[in-house]
Design a protein around this motif. Sequence first.
Motif, short mmCIF file in Angstrom:
data_model
loop_
_atom_site.label_atom_id
_atom_site.label_comp_id
_atom_site.label_asym_id
_atom_site.label_seq_id
_atom_site.Cartn_x
_atom_site.Cartn_y
_atom_site.Cartn_z
N ASN A 1 0.83 -1.22 0.00
CA ASN A 1 0.00 0.00 0.00
C ASN A 1 0.85 1.25 0.00
O ASN A 1 0.59 2.21 -0.73
CB ASN A 1 -0.91 0.04 1.24
CG ASN A 1 -1.99 -1.00 1.14
OD1 ASN A 1 -2.32 -1.41 0.02
ND2 ASN A 1 -2.50 -1.43 2.28
N GLN B 1 2.47 2.05 -3.39
CA GLN B 1 1.62 2.76 -4.36
C GLN B 1 1.54 4.25 -4.04
O GLN B 1 1.61 5.10 -4.91
CB GLN B 1 0.22 2.14 -4.39
CG GLN B 1 0.24 0.81 -5.10
CD GLN B 1 -1.10 0.12 -5.10
OE1 GLN B 1 -2.12 0.75 -4.87
NE2 GLN B 1 -1.10 -1.18 -5.35
N GLU B 2 1.40 4.54 -2.75
CA GLU B 2 1.36 5.96 -2.33
C GLU B 2 2.67 6.67 -2.68
O GLU B 2 2.68 7.79 -3.17
CB GLU B 2 1.21 6.05 -0.80
CG GLU B 2 -0.19 6.23 -0.32
CD GLU B 2 -0.20 6.11 1.21
OE1 GLU B 2 0.67 6.71 1.88
OE2 GLU B 2 -1.07 5.38 1.72
#
Length: 375
Positions: A207, A210-211
Amino acid sequence: MSASNDIRSLFKQFGGEPELYQEFTRDEHGRGGSPRWPLLPGSPVPELAPLSALAPEPSPAPFGGAEQQAPAAQAEAHDWSAAGLRNLLAKMAENPTPASVGTPRVAQLRPALEHIRVISVISAKGGVGKTTLAASLASALRRAGRQVVAIDLDPQNALHHHFQAAEASGSVMEDAGVVQAGQPWQELGKLSDDGVFVVAHGMIDENHRQEFEQGLHHDPLWLARHLADMQLAEGTIVVVDTPPGPSVYLRQALSVANLAVVVSLADPASYTSLPQVDKLIAAYTQERTDFAGAAYVINQVDHSRQMNKNITQILRGLLGKQMIGLVHRDQSISDALAYNRNVLGYDPHGRGCHDILDCAQALIGRLAIAAPTAQ
Ligand SMILES: Nc1ncnc2c1ncn2[C@@H]1O[C@H](COP(=O)(O)OP(=O)(O)OP(=O)(O)O)[C@@H](O)[C@H]1O
Ligand SMILES: [Mg+2]
């Protein structure tokens, strides 16, 4: 089948311009080759030639598609009236500027980086040896007396495995790295026992990755800012490792590169991927006068395989002076990793080591860095 038949059929198979092909004899290659590696004691301070010395090598443009179109408006004198403007606008509509893959005019806004030289190691295809060569070239440049920083922009986070931490740094090369927001890279990096300052990529969960990549997408000056903030000494060489193919990491790496080192194998798949590299370089370095172009290294050369030998010969002919060297397939190069080393420390007398040293010497020449002067 004779060598010339082989070469003719390779051109037929993969395209390319047979008339650009030049045969290099061993003697000619020797004459054009770089001098043997100087093993310098101590760490004298290098003198940087001005950026204006970074003239791109004349490109034989073997792959097509990389040429930049100058906007029509720049090419000719025009009047400054509304009619003149309309004329220019109409011309722009007819000949739109080539797609810049959303790249803003990074070069104009970028923090000043004239005091350092950045080499970005890139390829279209994966597994060709970018990380291996980035690490060993960094060590070779350090051995030649340059201050060297190696930065890992690949989420595989593999670059630091090719180095052993210096005892003074008190720990192994750990998993902190450029993904750690808010921490200065001078503090994140570790000095290797061969004197390269290594900034790892760092581990990150999916996660957050991706950020992080979104952040890089929206902040094209991220790498330039971090490099400026490091306040590196004049003449420092920064070697940046990248993941294969187009990515936000490649865009960041090319937007600061003075030289793009393209790693390729001498096999059909790598050969056919070279036009893509040309396009990526063109897209991410346009409008930069401090970009000296691409330098190609053919890796894992193995003359016992006829196809490999022939494609090496073809690439040498097509690339001319843009090819700065080749690195033979050498088991020591891959074995070195088992000891957190690169081949310079692991097998200093091997063929792979000599090849790398020659490539580093050629890089120094391309970067127009004057010989170090002892203090
Ligand atoms: N000249 C060489 N001789 C022998 N083995 C090599 C040579 N160069 C690289 N290798 C081996 O090839 C493999 C791939 O190398 P490496 O990981 O450096 O490629 P890469 O281009 O960085 O890959 P990726 O695209 O996944 O980042 C490794 O096992 C490495 O040890
Ligand atoms: Mg890699």
